[in-house]
Design an enzyme around this catalytic site. Structure first.
Site, PDB file in Angstrom:
ATOM      1  N   SER A 533       0.961  -1.560   0.074  1.00  0.00           N
ATOM      2  CA  SER A 533       0.074   0.143  -0.320  1.00  0.00           C
ATOM      3  C   SER A 533       1.308   0.810  -0.170  1.00  0.00           C
ATOM      4  O   SER A 533       1.955   2.069  -0.907  1.00  0.00           O
ATOM      5  CB  SER A 533      -1.178  -0.041   1.237  1.00  0.00           C
ATOM      6  OG  SER A 533      -2.093   0.496   1.176  1.00  0.00           O
ATOM      7  N   HIS A 648      -7.515  -4.995  -1.441  1.00  0.00           N
ATOM      8  CA  HIS A 648      -6.614  -4.324  -0.481  1.00  0.00           C
ATOM      9  C   HIS A 648      -5.322  -5.780   0.123  1.00  0.00           C
ATOM     10  O   HIS A 648      -4.730  -4.603   0.484  1.00  0.00           O
ATOM     11  CB  HIS A 648      -7.206  -3.030   0.019  1.00  0.00           C
ATOM     12  CG  HIS A 648      -6.026  -2.272   0.364  1.00  0.00           C
ATOM     13  ND1 HIS A 648      -4.589  -2.090  -0.952  1.00  0.00           N
ATOM     14  CD2 HIS A 648      -4.840  -1.636   1.194  1.00  0.00           C
ATOM     15  CE1 HIS A 648      -4.136  -1.098  -0.689  1.00  0.00           C
ATOM     16  NE2 HIS A 648      -4.326  -0.649   0.798  1.00  0.00           N
TER      17      HIS A 648
END
Length: 673
Positions: A533, A648
Site C-alpha cells: 500500500s 486491499h
C-alpha cells in the site's frame, strides 16, 4: 514521461488487461511456485493460518464474547460467540451465528466478512457487512442473533462503501450510494441519512450533506448510558474534520475544536487530541496531546480543558479507550508500549500505571466495553512472544491470563535489538532487528527489511510466526524501520513526511538500509525489502531512487503512478497525505517521488516482485500493472502476480494468503541467497 502507453491496464476487468494479468501470473507461478521449497513454505504458512490452536480474538458484548474465526474447514469463516466462563476453558463451547462458507454456497457468492454492528443493550439484532471477494465495498443486511438468520424485510443496503450504525431498534444512520451526486470524489458517502424501519431507502431522512471534495460524511449514535447523544462527522480529508451535535429536531451544533483535532465523547466528557499546537483556556498544548473537558460546559462556551496526556521527544499517545468509569491510554516510548488508567474524581484525574502485564510486551490492542463495566481486555505480544490475551479491571491491580497463542517457531535462538540511526538531516530514526543470537556480523545474512511511513500509522513489534518459520528458521534476519510519516512519535513524526516533505521518509529508510550494512548484519546483495500500500510506494521509491542499496524488492498493492493516483478508485482521499497532482505547485514535488514516472531505460534496478489484487477497490491494481509492464518492456528483472480476488489485502482467504507469502519468500530466497 510523455503520453502513458499503458493506460489500457487501468481497465480493471477489461479482457485485454486480464489476459495480460493471466500471462504474467503464469510466468511468475511457473518460475516461483513450482518448486519443493515453495510448496513447503506454502504448507507451513497455511498451517499457521488454519491452526485451531491460534488465539481467538474476542469482542465483549453483554455477557458474551464474540469472535470471527477461519480455519481449514471454514476458509471463509464463522461468526460465533461464547460465554466468558466457557472462553476461559481449554475447549470453549461456541455458538455459531453465521457460517460464511454455507452462506456463500447457498447464495452463489464469494462472501468475505467485513464486520458487524450489534444493537445494544439487548444484543439481539446486528447489521452485518459482507464483501464480494474482499473489496472495500460491501452489502449490509440485518441479522437476528436469536434465530441466527437474516431478518425478512429487515434493513438491507446494496453494495457500496457504506457507513452504517444503529440509532435504536427501529432506525439506523446510513451513508451509501443514493445515486448520482451522493458520493464524494473519493467514492465515500457525501450524505448521511436516518432510515426508519419500514421506510423505502429513498424515503430516508437527510441529516447532513457534505461537499463533493470532502472525504466522507458519517452520522452516529452514542449510547453511553445517561449520556446518549447523536453526532455528525464531516471528514474533510484524512486530517481535518468537523464534529456536530445532532439535536432531536435535526439542528446541528458545531463542536468548537480545531479542524485538525480528533474529537469524541466518553460519557460526560469531551475528549480532544489536536494534531498541531492549540492555545485554549490561556494555555498552549502540543500536537498529540489529549485534553478533556465536561461536554455540556464546552458546548455552553466554557473553555477549561485538562491535559490527560502531553507528548515528549520520545513519547506519543498511540490510542485511548474508555471503560464505564475510566480512560485507558496506550502510550509509546521509543516505540515500546505502556498502559495508563485515568480516573476522574473531585480532585481531578488520577493517573495509575496498568500493572501486571509483561514489561517487554507490545500492547497491540486494548478492548473495553464502556457501556457495561470497567473490564479491560489487553492483547500483548512481541516479535518472539506469541499473542497473549489478558483480562483485568480498571482501577484494580493484577491481570488474568485468558488465552495464549501457541509458539509457531522456536524463539530461543533469536534476540531482538533496537537501533537508532541518523537520517540525512540528522533525525534519529529507530529500527528493530530480529536475528540469531550467534549470527555472524560479516554481511552474509539475508535480511528482509520492511517499513510503512504514512498516515500516522506506527509499526509496532508483534509476533511474526510466518517470518519465524519461512525466514528466521532458514537463516534470515528480519528488520522493521520506524520511519517518519508513521505515528511512532505522534503527529509531529507523521507531519515531518507529509506532501513536499515525503522524501524524508525515504531518506530514513535508506539510512536504515545503510546502517544494516555498516553493522555487518547484511550486505547489499543480501538485503531485500518489502512494503504494501503506502509501503508499496515506499519500496517503489527505493527502487527508483536508491536502487544501489538493495538486492531485491517486493512491492505489494502499491501506489506508484502519482500523476494519476487521485483519478483511480479511492486515490482522491489521500491528497492531504501526498498532494494534488492536478495543481502544478503540488506536481512539482509529487513528481520527485512518483516511481512510475521516474523509471529510466538506462537505470540499473534490483529484481522486483509486484503483488496486487483485481478486487482491490482502494488502491487501483493499475499502479502495479503499469509499473511492471514498463519495466518488462525495458528488459528489467520483474515478476508479477495478481490475485483475481482478495481486496486491499490481496487475499480473500487463508489459502490465498499462504500462497502469496510463499511466493514472496520464494522470490526473496532466490534473489538474496
Amino acid at each position: 514521461m510523455d503520453a502513458d502507453p499503458y493506460l489500457w491496464l487501468e481497465d480493471i476487468e477489461g479482457e485485454t488487461a486480464l489476459d495480460w494479468v493471466r500471462a504474467r501470473n503464469a510466468e511468475s507461478s511457473g518460475r516461483l511456485a513450482e518448486t519443493t521449497a515453495f510448496e513447503r513454505m506454502r504448507r507451513q504458512m497455511l498451517e499457521i493460518l488454519d491452526s485451531e490452536e491460534k488465539l481467538p480474538h474476542i469482542v465483549r458484548r453483554g455477557d458474551r464474547c464474540y469472535n470471527f474465526w477461519r480455519d481449514a474447514a471454514h476458509p471463509r469463516g464463522l461468526w460465533r460467540r461464547t460465554t466468558l466462563a466457557s472462553f476461559r476453558t481449554a475447549e470453549p463451547v461456541w455458538e455459531v451465528l453465521l457460517d460464511l462458507d454455507a452462506l456463500a454456497e447457498a447464495e452463489g457468492e464469494n462472501w468475505v466478512w467485513h464486520g458487524s454492528d450489534v444493537l445494544e443493550p439487548d444484543y439481539k439484532r446486528a447489521l452485518i457487512a459482507l464483501s464480494r471477494g474482499g473489496a472495500d465495498a460491501h452489502v449490509v443486511r440485518e441479522f437476528d442473533l436469536e434465530s441466527r438468520s437474516f431478518v425478512p424485510d429487515g434493513f438491507v443496503l446494496p453494495e457500496a462503501k457504506s457507513r452504517f450504525g444503529w440509532k435504536d431498534a427501529d432506525s439506523i444512520y446510513i451513508g451509501t450510494d443514493f445515486g448520482p451526486g451522493s458520493l464524494t470524489r473519493s467514492g465515500y458517502p457525501r450524505i448521511a441519512k436516518l432510515w426508519r424501519r419500514g421506510q423505502p431507502l429513498e424515503a430516508a431522512t437527510t441529516v447532513y450533506e457534505g461537499q463533493e471534495d470532502d472525504l466522507a460524511v458519517d452520522a452516529v449514535h452514542d449510547d453511553f448510558p445517561g449520556f446518549e447523544r447523536d453526532f455528525v462527522s464531516r471528514r474533510i480529508d484524512f486530517y481535518t474534520s468537523e464534529l456536530y451535535l445532532l439535536g432531536d429536531d435535526g439542528s446541528l451544533t458545531l463542536i468548537d475544536v480545531p479542524r485538525d483535532a480528533e474529537a469524541g465523547t466518553h460519557g460526560p466528557w469531551l475528549l480532544v487530541s489536536p494534531r498541531t499546537e492549540w492555545t485554549v483556556g490561556g494555555r498552549t498544548y502540543a500536537g498529540g496531546a489529549l485534553l478533556a473537558a465536561p461536554f455540556d460546559d464546552w458546548v455552553a462556551g466554557k473553555r477549561e480543558p485538562v491535559a490527560l496526556f502531553e507528548p515528549t521527544e520520545t513519547t506519543a499517545l498511540s490510542s485511548y479507550s474508555g471503560t464505564r468509569n475510566h480512560l485507558v491510554l496506550q502510550i509509546l516510548d521509543d516505540v515500546k508500549s505502556r498502559v495508563e488508567v485515568l480516573t476522574p474524581g473531585e480532585g481531578g484525574w488520577r493517573r495509575q500505571a496498568l500493572e501486571g502485564l509483561p514489561e517487554a510486551a507490545t500492547i497491540a490492542y486494548v478492548g473495553t466495553a464502556p457501556h457495561q463495566d470497567d473490564d479491560i481486555l489487553v492483547l500483548a505480544s512481541g516479535f518472539l512472544e506469541p499473542d497473549t490475551l489478558y483480562r483485568g479491571t480498571a482501577g484494580q491491580p493484577g491481570f488474568e491470563t485468558l488465552k495464549q497463542a501457541p509458539a509457531f517457531f522456536d524463539a530461543s535462538p533469536y534476540a531482538v535489538e533496537q537501533h537508532f540511526v541518523a537520517s540525512a538531516d540528522g533525525t534519529r530514526v529507530p529500527y528493530f532487528v530480529v536475528a540469531r543470537k550467534d549470527a555472524p556480523r560479516d554481511g552474509s545474512a539475508p535480511v528482509l527489511l520492511t517499513g510503512y511511513g504514512g498516515f500516522e500509522v506506527p509499526l509496532l513489534p508483534h509476533y511474526i510466526p510466518g517470518e519465524g518459520r519461512l525466514w528466521l528458521d532458514r537463516g534470515g534476519v528480519y528488520a522493521v524501520a520506524n520511519i517518519r510519516g508513521g505515528g511512532e512519535y505522534g503527529p509531529r513524526w507523521h507531519q515531518a513526511a507529509l506532501r513536499e516533505n515525503r522524501p524524508r521518509a525515504y531518506e530514513d529508510f535508506a539510512a536504515v538500509a545503510r546502517d544494516l550494512v555498516a553493522r555487518g548484519i547484511t550486505s547489499v546483495p543480501h538485503l531485500g525489502i518489502e512494503g504494501g500500500s503506502n509501503g508499496g510506494l515506499l519500496v517503489g521509491n527505493m527502487l527508483t531512487t536508491y536502487p544501489e542499496l538493495f538486492g531485491a524488492i517486493v512491492c505489494a498493492v502499491p501506489l506508484l503512478d502519482m500523476k494519476r493516483y487521485t483519478k483511480l478508485l479511492a486515490g482522491a482521499s489521500w491528497a492531504a497525505e501526498y498532494g494534488d497532482p492536478d495543481k502544478p505547485e503540488d506536481w512539482a514535488f509529487l513528481q520527485t517521488f512518483s516511481p512510475y514516472q521516474n523509471l529510466r531505460q538506462d537505470g540499473t534496478y534490483p529484481p522486483v516482485l509486484f503483488l496486487t489484487s483485481t478486487r482491490d477497490d482502494r488502491v487501483h491494481p493499475g499502479h502495479a500493472r503499469k509499473m511492471a509492464a514498463r519495466m518488462i518492456e525495458m528488459g528489467k528483472d520483474v515478476r508479477y502476480y495478481e490475485n483475481i480476488e482478495g481486496g486491499h489485502g490481496a487475499a480473500a482467504n487463508n489459502a490465498q494468503t499462504a500462497f502469496n507469502q510463499a511466493l514472496i519468500h520464494a522470490f526473496l530466497w532466490d534473489k538474496l541467497t
